[in-house]
Scaffold this motif. Structure first.
Motif, PDB file in Angstrom:
ATOM      1  N   VAL A  84      79.500 -92.605 -38.057  1.00  0.00           N
ATOM      2  CA  VAL A  84      78.363 -93.172 -37.323  1.00  0.00           C
ATOM      3  C   VAL A  84      78.859 -93.486 -35.917  1.00  0.00           C
ATOM      4  CG1 VAL A  84      76.686 -95.041 -37.171  1.00  0.00           C
ATOM      5  CG2 VAL A  84      77.350 -94.148 -39.419  1.00  0.00           C
ATOM      6  N   ARG A  85      78.058 -93.175 -34.918  1.00  0.00           N
ATOM      7  CA  ARG A  85      78.496 -93.387 -33.535  1.00  0.00           C
ATOM      8  C   ARG A  85      77.470 -94.211 -32.770  1.00  0.00           C
ATOM      9  NH1 ARG A  85      80.198 -88.189 -30.086  1.00  0.00           N
ATOM     10  NH2 ARG A  85      77.937 -87.821 -30.073  1.00  0.00           N
ATOM     11  N   ARG A 219      89.461-101.684 -18.791  1.00  0.00           N
ATOM     12  CA  ARG A 219      89.858-101.533 -20.196  1.00  0.00           C
ATOM     13  C   ARG A 219      88.804-102.012 -21.185  1.00  0.00           C
ATOM     14  NH1 ARG A 219      94.953-100.240 -21.215  1.00  0.00           N
ATOM     15  NH2 ARG A 219      94.834-101.221 -23.289  1.00  0.00           N
ATOM     16  N   SER A 220      87.807-102.769 -20.704  1.00  0.00           N
ATOM     17  CA  SER A 220      86.766-103.270 -21.603  1.00  0.00           C
ATOM     18  C   SER A 220      85.580-102.315 -21.709  1.00  0.00           C
ATOM     19  CB  SER A 220      86.263-104.638 -21.120  1.00  0.00           C
ATOM     20  OG  SER A 220      85.611-104.510 -19.857  1.00  0.00           O
ATOM     21  N   GLN A 221      85.623-101.177 -21.017  1.00  0.00           N
ATOM     22  CA  GLN A 221      84.494-100.246 -20.980  1.00  0.00           C
ATOM     23  C   GLN A 221      84.872 -98.926 -21.671  1.00  0.00           C
ATOM     24  OE1 GLN A 221      84.090-100.409 -16.623  1.00  0.00           O
ATOM     25  NE2 GLN A 221      82.039-101.297 -16.906  1.00  0.00           N
ATOM     26  N   VAL A 222      83.970 -98.460 -22.543  1.00  0.00           N
ATOM     27  CA  VAL A 222      84.199 -97.210 -23.275  1.00  0.00           C
ATOM     28  C   VAL A 222      82.898 -96.414 -23.338  1.00  0.00           C
ATOM     29  CG1 VAL A 222      86.094 -98.111 -24.684  1.00  0.00           C
ATOM     30  CG2 VAL A 222      83.726 -98.340 -25.502  1.00  0.00           C
ATOM     31  N   SER A 223      83.016 -95.138 -23.747  1.00  0.00           N
ATOM     32  CA  SER A 223      81.824 -94.291 -23.849  1.00  0.00           C
ATOM     33  C   SER A 223      81.054 -94.538 -25.137  1.00  0.00           C
ATOM     34  CB  SER A 223      82.219 -92.811 -23.795  1.00  0.00           C
ATOM     35  OG  SER A 223      82.821 -92.477 -22.574  1.00  0.00           O
ATOM     36  N   ALA A 224      81.766 -94.846 -26.227  1.00  0.00           N
ATOM     37  CA  ALA A 224      81.111 -94.990 -27.527  1.00  0.00           C
ATOM     38  C   ALA A 224      82.013 -95.763 -28.479  1.00  0.00           C
ATOM     39  CB  ALA A 224      80.778 -93.615 -28.111  1.00  0.00           C
ATOM     40  N   LEU A 225      81.395 -96.252 -29.545  1.00  0.00           N
ATOM     41  CA  LEU A 225      82.122 -96.874 -30.656  1.00  0.00           C
ATOM     42  C   LEU A 225      81.864 -96.024 -31.894  1.00  0.00           C
ATOM     43  CD1 LEU A 225      81.180-100.623 -30.044  1.00  0.00           C
ATOM     44  CD2 LEU A 225      83.386 -99.541 -29.556  1.00  0.00           C
ATOM     45  N   GLU A 226      82.942 -95.502 -32.466  1.00  0.00           N
ATOM     46  CA  GLU A 226      82.816 -94.640 -33.640  1.00  0.00           C
ATOM     47  C   GLU A 226      83.163 -95.429 -34.903  1.00  0.00           C
ATOM     48  OE1 GLU A 226      83.816 -90.411 -31.428  1.00  0.00           O
ATOM     49  OE2 GLU A 226      85.263 -91.245 -32.863  1.00  0.00           O
ATOM     50  N   VAL A 227      82.249 -95.410 -35.860  1.00  0.00           N
ATOM     51  CA  VAL A 227      82.411 -96.160 -37.108  1.00  0.00           C
ATOM     52  C   VAL A 227      82.871 -95.205 -38.201  1.00  0.00           C
ATOM     53  CG1 VAL A 227      81.286 -97.656 -38.789  1.00  0.00           C
ATOM     54  CG2 VAL A 227      80.573 -97.725 -36.383  1.00  0.00           C
ATOM     55  N   GLU A 245      71.308 -99.076 -40.619  1.00  0.00           N
ATOM     56  CA  GLU A 245      71.674-100.489 -40.714  1.00  0.00           C
ATOM     57  C   GLU A 245      72.511-100.918 -39.512  1.00  0.00           C
ATOM     58  OE1 GLU A 245      73.427-103.629 -44.049  1.00  0.00           O
ATOM     59  OE2 GLU A 245      73.426-101.463 -44.425  1.00  0.00           O
ATOM     60  N   ILE A 246      73.455-100.087 -39.101  1.00  0.00           N
ATOM     61  CA  ILE A 246      74.298-100.418 -37.948  1.00  0.00           C
ATOM     62  C   ILE A 246      73.462-100.468 -36.672  1.00  0.00           C
ATOM     63  CG2 ILE A 246      76.148 -99.506 -36.472  1.00  0.00           C
ATOM     64  CD1 ILE A 246      77.498 -98.509 -39.060  1.00  0.00           C
ATOM     65  N   SER A 265      74.190 -90.809 -36.950  1.00  0.00           N
ATOM     66  CA  SER A 265      75.123 -90.405 -38.002  1.00  0.00           C
ATOM     67  C   SER A 265      75.631 -88.995 -37.724  1.00  0.00           C
ATOM     68  CB  SER A 265      74.445 -90.444 -39.377  1.00  0.00           C
ATOM     69  OG  SER A 265      73.457 -89.434 -39.472  1.00  0.00           O
ATOM     70  N   ALA A 266      76.732 -88.628 -38.374  1.00  0.00           N
ATOM     71  CA  ALA A 266      77.269 -87.274 -38.228  1.00  0.00           C
ATOM     72  C   ALA A 266      76.273 -86.236 -38.725  1.00  0.00           C
ATOM     73  CB  ALA A 266      78.589 -87.153 -38.989  1.00  0.00           C
ATOM     74  N   VAL A 267      75.432 -86.613 -39.680  1.00  0.00           N
ATOM     75  CA  VAL A 267      74.414 -85.691 -40.192  1.00  0.00           C
ATOM     76  C   VAL A 267      73.395 -85.368 -39.107  1.00  0.00           C
ATOM     77  CG1 VAL A 267      72.654 -85.335 -41.968  1.00  0.00           C
ATOM     78  CG2 VAL A 267      74.726 -86.637 -42.498  1.00  0.00           C
TER      79      VAL A 267
END
Length: 418
Positions: A84-85, A219-227, A245-246, A265-267
């Motif tokens: 999940v991204r 350092r506190s900035q990113v493109s995405a959070l991958e779960v 849900e996320i 989701s990856a799907v």
């Protein structure tokens, strides 16, 4: 009658008394008469027995290969994009998108969800790689693990290495296009085999800090959070449910000053891969049904041969007072031994072949068509046991068909007493 000397002798000694024998007069109390007789029968259908072995071999190999593709592709997708991204609404890998917080206020709530294994911050940036006269577009992905490659160190896919003529230790000139063109000289630290090694999906792994500097972020900035999810949640329905849900948590618990994010989701990101996996699962189901039918009808022919060869024996057993059901149990017990032996032998050969492929990767594939460079195998023990049980039970049910022949045997015509 030579295969039943005890029964035949007892019958001959007492045939003039015209009485019914009790089981204890012929067999010990602890022995079942049907199983005793079944042990004396000899199954002569060698072709049917061989077919049983081959059928179970094919079924187990098909299940192992299907499970292997599923695991390899899902693991590859997890490393590429997560299960999940969470991304900003204007997500753009070229680098013009807004960053999100590396540690947002809702992160702890998501981490505590059942099924969530880890949350990985990443930075994406599209670039153009140049080596000699060759150029190619890639997507660079910065991760915390990539920081171990060293400053400006990268890990490149084998497809890119082959096209560009790159090897470990080479310099890789990379151009980043945006408002201003930026150039970085990366050092190739390693080459990996990627699941998505196709020309428009070449991912180069780098350190997250390197790409943050390229994008001009702190350092506190990113493109995405991958779960990353636990294995039991990595199904189509499981990933979609977790994404919903996320996404709700990220929307409901975020503060006003945090960048809004969307959950995918990856799907949803790669539906074609999961459609392809569904096609493989359908092919495995088709193979399982086909092999079961072939093995079942071969066993039916073998059992019919055994019944025809023992018509006089069936007549004798009826004359001794055995019911059709008990006589059928005799022949089914004898057949079940053959099916079980074929199942065990087929499983052993299949597992040996899978072990050879797993260790040597002897059979290779074109990754452009199959997403992996070799035939993957995975021993999913519950699935193998389920396939074994299903095939075994179906074959034994099919064997009930020739057992109906027993009811048509007339002991008056088939038994002659001298």
């Amino acid at each position: 009658m030579r295969i039943f000397p005890e029964i035949n002798a007892a019958f001959c000694r007492n045939r003039m008394k015209m009485r019914t024998f009790t089981r204890s007069e012929i067999l010990p109390d602890y022995m079942d008469v049907s199983l005793f007789i079944a042990k004396r029968l000899r199954f002569k259908g060698k072709v049917a027995a061989l077919c049983i072995t081959v059928s179970f071999l094919v079924v187990i190999v098909a299940v192992a290969v299907s499970s292997g593709f599923r695991n390899e592709i899902r693991d590859g997708l997890s490393s590429f994009s997560g299960d999940v991204r969470l991304t900003p609404v204007d997500m753009n890998p070229v680098g013009d998108s807004s960053p999100v917080e590396r540690n947002p206020s809702y992160l702890a709530h998501i981490s505590s969800l059942p099924g969530v294994k880890s949350i990985v911050p990443v930075v994406y940036r599209a670039g153009i790689v140049k080596h000699g006269e060759n150029i190619h577009g890639v997507i660079l992905k910065g991760t915390e693990q990539g920081d171990s490659l060293g400053t400006l160190g990268v890990s490149i896919p084998s497809a890119l290495a082959s096209m560009m003529g790159l090897r470990e230790g080479d310099d890789m000139l990379t151009y980043f296009v945006g408002e201003n063109v930026r150039v970085r000289k990366f050092k190739v630290r390693s080459v990996y085999d990627g699941i998505l090694d196709v020309k428009d999906k070449l991912v180069v792994y780098a350190g997250i800090s390197d790409l943050q500097r390229v994008n001009g972020w702190d350092r506190s900035q990113v493109s995405a959070l991958e779960v990353m999810l636990e294995d039991r949640y990595r199904t189509v329905s499981g990933m979609n449910a977790m994404a919903d849900e996320i996404g709700f948590i990220a929307y409901n618990d975020s503060s006003d000053d945090e960048e809004p994010v969307v959950s995918s989701s990856a799907v949803e990101m790669y539906p074609q891969l999961f459609d392809w996996l569904n096609l493989i699962d359908f092919n495995v189901l088709f193979i399982l049904v086909l092999m079961t039918i072939v093995a079942g009808f071969n066993m039916i022919s073998g059992l019919l041969i055994m019944l025809f060869e023992n018509i006089s024996t069936i007549g004798l057993l009826k004359a001794l007072g055995m019911t059709d059901r008990s006589i059928a149990k005799v022949f089914l017990a004898s057949s079940s031994v053959i099916v079980f032996k074929g199942m065990v032998l087929g499983n052993l050969i299949a597992l040996a072949l899978c072990a050879v492929q797993w260790t040597t990767r002897l059979i290779s594939l074109n990754p452009a068509n199959y997403f992996v460079s070799y035939v993957p195998v995975h021993i999913d023990l519950p699935m193998i046991l389920l396939a074994d049980a299903a095939v075994y039970c179906i074959i034994m049910l099919l064997l009930l068909i020739p057992s109906l022949f027993i009811a048509r045997v007339d002991p008056v015509r088939t038994v002659s007493v001298r």
